[in-house]
Enzyme design. Structure first.
Site, PDB file in Angstrom:
ATOM      1  N   ASP B  35     127.524  22.462 -27.818  1.00  0.00           N
ATOM      2  CA  ASP B  35     127.613  23.671 -28.638  1.00  0.00           C
ATOM      3  C   ASP B  35     128.631  23.505 -29.765  1.00  0.00           C
ATOM      4  O   ASP B  35     129.520  22.656 -29.684  1.00  0.00           O
ATOM      5  CB  ASP B  35     128.043  24.853 -27.756  1.00  0.00           C
ATOM      6  CG  ASP B  35     126.845  25.629 -27.230  1.00  0.00           C
ATOM      7  OD1 ASP B  35     125.708  25.197 -27.479  1.00  0.00           O
ATOM      8  OD2 ASP B  35     127.053  26.656 -26.572  1.00  0.00           O
ATOM      9  N   LYS B  56     124.951  27.108 -32.149  1.00  0.00           N
ATOM     10  CA  LYS B  56     124.205  28.360 -32.157  1.00  0.00           C
ATOM     11  C   LYS B  56     125.150  29.475 -32.608  1.00  0.00           C
ATOM     12  O   LYS B  56     125.172  30.546 -32.061  1.00  0.00           O
ATOM     13  CB  LYS B  56     123.670  28.642 -30.743  1.00  0.00           C
ATOM     14  CG  LYS B  56     122.396  29.413 -30.666  1.00  0.00           C
ATOM     15  CD  LYS B  56     121.721  29.200 -29.319  1.00  0.00           C
ATOM     16  CE  LYS B  56     122.661  29.394 -28.146  1.00  0.00           C
ATOM     17  NZ  LYS B  56     123.116  30.775 -27.992  1.00  0.00           N
ATOM     18  N   MET B 168     134.387  37.764 -29.348  1.00  0.00           N
ATOM     19  CA  MET B 168     133.491  37.978 -30.484  1.00  0.00           C
ATOM     20  C   MET B 168     133.700  39.367 -31.100  1.00  0.00           C
ATOM     21  O   MET B 168     132.738  40.087 -31.360  1.00  0.00           O
ATOM     22  CB  MET B 168     132.022  37.811 -30.035  1.00  0.00           C
ATOM     23  CG  MET B 168     131.703  36.389 -29.605  1.00  0.00           C
ATOM     24  SD  MET B 168     130.068  36.211 -28.817  1.00  0.00           S
ATOM     25  CE  MET B 168     130.505  36.326 -27.068  1.00  0.00           C
TER      26      MET B 168
END
Lengths: 255, 255
Positions: B35, B56, B168
């Site tokens: 990732d 991603k 996030m």
């Protein structure tokens, strides 16, 4: 520069779940203070260090916190490199913050080395995805009792939409059941109770909020155990029926 | 017996925070799917493996989830040992559960290897004790947005008494501020915003619930960052004023 004291998270038990940083610190330590819940195989990483056992298991005869702190200070002032090994992560219900502050206030440099916390390891070990999308908005780690002897605000926690992971909860199951039901949590909400996570003796008892206290009794669930409460507790990410993590599972959804 | 696929938590960034189990699996892997958020130094543990980058990152051009899953399946069916490296822990907002279920449904044995989740590592890296007794009853890990594009139940979370750790969340600070204040959270509640936790570029912006959105703008806070909200965010467990973790801190308690 190395600190005088490392406060090291030993993870849930399986020695392979130690971090590289923990292994490195253990290899450098002159003296290692070990908590009860640390798997003895982890001491293979510090074969030449002096080992001091400072168990502090709830309810049993144990080493007082104050004595442990003074011991770390004494060794550090002798110029020894000290490692303090705790189960899980030092800052997740491990008093790592208090010990680090106390050492700092006494002029001793220390460093916390993270470990895999028992709640996360226990869920993974039985195949529960704690934050699975659509089933949970996150995860809350709590203990079943607070510092002042009270309980967490189960009412707010029950409404938050997160998976609840409860540490040190085996003796409080009946109280928790009452609080969660009173807070409006669905009685059929799945619960997984995981004993000795990541160790050869790992066992899981699957239940519900309504039945968890009775099921734990019948299962003879013993501390240390982790409780996972929420929709994800009935979800398994490994589909293989012969997955070793599921071999000891007893489905007891009696609610 | 080894699984065909390991879903491995790479931790927050610092390669030393990998577990021994992760290092062992990487050493055995024939192909490693990596990732975006995984530190490149971690690939030193799999020098002979084929490396496939499957970033991603939210909002950017990226590899679709479906494609990544089919890629793992294809390699596994070729008899290759596959490691999928994810930042943090695969089951803490990492879709590890979904990927494991999908692989299992396709007859591929897989195993999740826990990692140190970014929220815990970030707090420790700046000296915040997440569950400090007297200041928090536990810790809640959430993202700033839910699967359906909505927000978590900030009102319930604000009342739960746990430290909130938000993943996030950088783009949602203004929304979160409004929700938390509307839920009755004290505007002066401390907030720590930590960018690039455990890495050389780590930075911390100290603020409050009232000021966090403006302070993050002024600080030019960038993703990936972790937010710690609660009384512990103003608490530091390392007292030494020259502690490296504090060097980049800017105190901006403008509220």
């Amino acid at each position: 520069m190395n600190p005088a004291v490392w406060l090291i998270g030993a993870g849930p038990g399986d020695p392979e779940l130690l971090t590289m940083k923990a292994v490195k610190a253990l290899g450098l330590a002159d003296v290692v203070l070990v908590d009860d819940l640390v798997d003895p195989r982890i001491l293979d990483y510090c074969p030449d260090a002096r080992i001091v056992r400072v168990g502090k298991r709830g309810g049993c005869r144990s080493t007082p916190q104050d004595f442990i702190q003074r011991l770390m200070l004494r060794y550090a002032r002798q110029g020894l490199r000290v490692a303090r090994l705790k189960g899980g992560d030092p800052c997740i219900f491990g008093r790592g913050g208090e010990e680090a502050q106390w050492l700092s206030a006494h002029g001793v440099a220390c460093e916390v080395v993270n470990g895999i916390t028992a709640g996360l390891a226990a869920a993974t070990a039985v195949g529960i995805p704690l934050t699975q999308r659509g089933l949970a908005t996150g995860v809350t780690l709590v203990t079943a009792h607070t510092q002042d002897g009270g309980m967490p605000d189960w009412s707010a926690l029950a409404r938050g939409g997160t998976t609840l992971v409860v540490y040190m909860g085996v003796a409080k199951l009946q109280d928790m059941r009452g609080q969660l039901l009173a807070a409006g949590m669905d009685a059929a909400t799945p619960v997984a109770m995981i004993e000795n996570a990541s160790l050869p003796g790992q066992r899981e008892c699957a239940s519900t909020v309504a039945a968890m206290a009775d099921d734990a009794d019948a299962f003879r669930l013993r501390s240390p155990a982790v409780l996972v409460i929420g929709q994800v507790a009935a979800c398994r990410m490994y589909g293989a029926p012969d997955a070793p993590a599921l071999a000891e599972t007893r489905l007891r959804r009696s609610a």
